[in-house]
Design a protein around this motif. Sequence first.
Motif, PDB file in Angstrom:
ATOM      1  N   UNK A 363       7.659  -2.783  -0.297  1.00 39.81           N
ATOM      2  CA  UNK A 363       7.763  -4.380  -1.529  1.00 39.81           C
ATOM      3  C   UNK A 363       8.508  -5.505  -0.964  1.00 39.81           C
ATOM      4  N   UNK A 364       8.228  -5.029   0.686  1.00 41.79           N
ATOM      5  CA  UNK A 364       8.696  -6.224   2.315  1.00 41.79           C
ATOM      6  C   UNK A 364       7.999  -6.319   2.926  1.00 41.79           C
ATOM      7  N   UNK A 365       6.768  -5.608   2.306  1.00 43.94           N
ATOM      8  CA  UNK A 365       6.084  -6.008   3.867  1.00 43.94           C
ATOM      9  C   UNK A 365       4.743  -7.242   3.624  1.00 43.94           C
ATOM     10  N   UNK A 366       3.874  -7.811   4.485  1.00 45.76           N
ATOM     11  CA  UNK A 366       3.424  -8.636   4.912  1.00 45.76           C
ATOM     12  C   UNK A 366       2.628  -8.903   3.555  1.00 45.76           C
ATOM     13  N   UNK A 367       2.024  -8.289   2.987  1.00 45.43           N
ATOM     14  CA  UNK A 367       0.899  -7.830   2.251  1.00 45.43           C
ATOM     15  C   UNK A 367       1.460  -8.163   0.895  1.00 45.43           C
ATOM     16  N   UNK A 368       2.378  -8.511   0.687  1.00 45.53           N
ATOM     17  CA  UNK A 368       2.482  -8.865  -0.830  1.00 45.53           C
ATOM     18  C   UNK A 368       2.605  -9.751  -0.891  1.00 45.53           C
ATOM     19  N   UNK A 427       2.977  -3.982  -8.231  1.00 49.76           N
ATOM     20  CA  UNK A 427       4.215  -3.575  -8.277  1.00 49.76           C
ATOM     21  C   UNK A 427       4.810  -3.733  -7.517  1.00 49.76           C
ATOM     22  N   UNK A 428       4.383  -4.133  -6.404  1.00 45.33           N
ATOM     23  CA  UNK A 428       5.014  -4.136  -4.758  1.00 45.33           C
ATOM     24  C   UNK A 428       5.911  -5.589  -4.828  1.00 45.33           C
ATOM     25  N   UNK A 429       5.019  -7.028  -5.202  1.00 49.04           N
ATOM     26  CA  UNK A 429       5.464  -8.054  -6.077  1.00 49.04           C
ATOM     27  C   UNK A 429       6.866  -8.036  -7.032  1.00 49.04           C
TER      28      UNK A 429
END
Length: 464
Positions: A363-368, A427-429
């Motif tokens: 939930x904190x990596x750049x891909x979000x 989900x990650x966002x």
Amino acid sequence: MSQIHKKVKEKLDDVGCGFCLAKWTQVTLHLQNGHTHSCHHPDTHKIPLDELKNNPSALHNTKFKKLRRKEMLEGDRPKECDYCWNIEDNSDKFSDRIFKSADSWSLPSYKKIKKLDWKENFNPRYVEVLFSNACNQKCSYCSPNISSTWMEEIKVHGGYPTSSQFNDLENLAKVGKMPIPHREYNPYVEAFWEWWPELYRDLHTFRITGGEPLLSKDTFKVLDYIIEEKNPNTNLNLAVNSNLTVPDDLIDEFIDKVNYITTNNLVKTFVCFTSTDTWGEQAEYIRNGMGSFEKFWSNCDKVLSKCEKVNLTFMCTYNALSVPNFDKLITEIYKLKCKHWSGDRYYGNAIVLDISYLRHPPHQNVKILPKKWGRNIKKQAQFMDFLSKKGIGVDSYYKAFTDVEVDKMKRIYDWFISDISHSELMRNRKDFYIFFSEHDKRRKTDFGSVFPELLEFYRECKNA
């Protein structure tokens, strides 16, 4: 394919298709919870206390690990090393089995290990050790088993209400990774000091990580041991991690001892690894507990100014919150390189920007981030490349950033634009919003005021 690595692969495969010297020559010791592993790809495993009673080297030479060595010597592939098998079976690239075995801390031991009985103990050449989880920071992506301040927060408030219950202690307990409180007796640390005099003489590289090592008396005990005139190891590459935000008296003691060690050539090299993920107030937010970023930066300059033979590496865990202001960090590290450049010393990598991308928590990596942020990441890589070509020094001969430094930034862009499923992204966002809204409640912070560039995205994540 590198001819050197090709020859190393042939030598390893002559013993077995799964043979890897790192299973003998490398170890990371998580003494705060009694876990160990050789190479960072396999998961750690618990060190049985009964194995340490008569053999303190069982911190590395566990029965579990010896059985994996047996498999390697008999031509099998340990299941826990599948990261390398996947690379070797599905591409023409070399795996870390080859790179680690080819390194200067591994390859010289090839003949000895090849003939060694799998039951025998072996002193590793490359050792990383965590003495405790004592830490004054609780970085947003860290964990209670690494940070005591994270542990204190989770004990009071529980895990974060993300889809994975981020940092919930129940998950740590299930895998036996609950840390021993740093003020309590630790049998693993005791075993380390029993083993240390024997281990020290064979070391090629020794690195103290954390937690925050300068909050551990054992870190200073290592430095004091080396300072004793009877204990130089002039082949040793010594390194200590520090967030450089501990009280001044600890910083000054660290500088004094390290300066003595390096000035008197008691070790071969010394590297101080420090951490920041961006610049200024945004870095303070990510690395909660950092305090004043200006004080951190001043301490970096202080280490370089007072210890002329110390190399400083900035470890940057590039994540979604790094993106808005990372170009400022690049600029200021370039200025620091220019200030402390001194010919051969610089070319020995006196100051290094070591960038790795955050994968977990997802939930904190750049891909979000929305795809438009890719322009910023790409420009930051181009900016580093530009400064590299600009050079450093009076004749601009030396590169300001090495090809390795620049390539790591470029790889982040490549990873950013790679595919991610829509369901995983949403989900990650959602977890991004849940985590940082809870973060602000618990830590009295304000995401919107610190990251105005990401405020619109943050609000969108609420409804993801």
